[in-house]
Design an enzyme around this catalytic site. Sequence first.
Site, PDB file in Angstrom:
ATOM      1  N   GLU A 199      39.769  42.386  33.314  1.00 13.63           N
ATOM      2  CA  GLU A 199      40.043  41.664  32.071  1.00 13.63           C
ATOM      3  C   GLU A 199      40.830  42.534  31.094  1.00 13.63           C
ATOM      4  OE1 GLU A 199      36.496  38.579  31.308  1.00 13.63           O
ATOM      5  OE2 GLU A 199      35.790  40.587  31.778  1.00 13.63           O
ATOM      6  N   GLU A 243      31.573  39.270  38.102  1.00 12.02           N
ATOM      7  CA  GLU A 243      30.448  39.104  37.183  1.00 12.02           C
ATOM      8  C   GLU A 243      29.387  38.142  37.708  1.00 12.02           C
ATOM      9  OE1 GLU A 243      33.880  40.298  34.404  1.00 12.02           O
ATOM     10  OE2 GLU A 243      33.617  39.199  36.292  1.00 12.02           O
TER      11      GLU A 243
END
Length: 258
Positions: free
Chosen positions: A111, A131
């Site tokens: 990210e 995640e």
Amino acid sequence: MAYEFITTEQVGNVLKVTMNRPEVYNAVHGPMHDEMSDCWDKFASSEDQWVAVLTGAGDKAFTAGNDLKWTAQGGAQATTTKGFAGLSSRFDLEKPIIAAVNGFAMGGGFETALSCDIIIASDQATFALPEVKVGFFAAASGVQRLSRYIGRLAAQEIMYTGRKVDTAEALALGMVNQVVPHAELMDAAMAKAQEIASVSPSSVKATKRVLNALNVTEGMKASNEYSREVIADLMKTEDFKEGVSAFVEKRKPNWVNK
């Protein structure tokens, strides 16, 4: 502010920033988030720094993302409001950042790269938003940016499975701009930075100002803020607690869907 967890070096009008916790694969914890946020604040206000290159220390990792062990131990959390690595929620920076991805970029690490303007990857790099494997989701703009950059269909499969993506697939999908031999990575990133620095910095800032406005008008900023609300709800679930515990204890999670 003296930095402990990052290093900076200015080369001409280019700022080189290195995430410097190689002993934990440059995983980002609260104090490091704040240092990076301060670094980007200073970069934004500097008249002599026109472009930045962001990389990780060592040969193995750009950054492993969120330092889950630090989180599990109750370590100090970040005070910055600018998002992961002081960058993922920063929608007013008008100077470009090049991510020089020197190894794996996982979770918040990917990210962070996606929050940069250009991604140049070593041929040894790998990418993932894993995640979901530990009870999180890609809340630091990963959902928004990856689906925008490579298309929703391809992004959904990557985010729902949390699988790894090698550089060949990343380049084919448009997840990165360029893949170069590992030994040539920093030369390639600095050459691209110098190429950008050779044109009008005012024109580059004007271009990015319009791109930043698109993030607002097209809803990315609002969606990113909504992600923070959703992650706050997710952190109250049993699956979230189980995911973090299983990661720290190096065992398979026992999901209960509540």
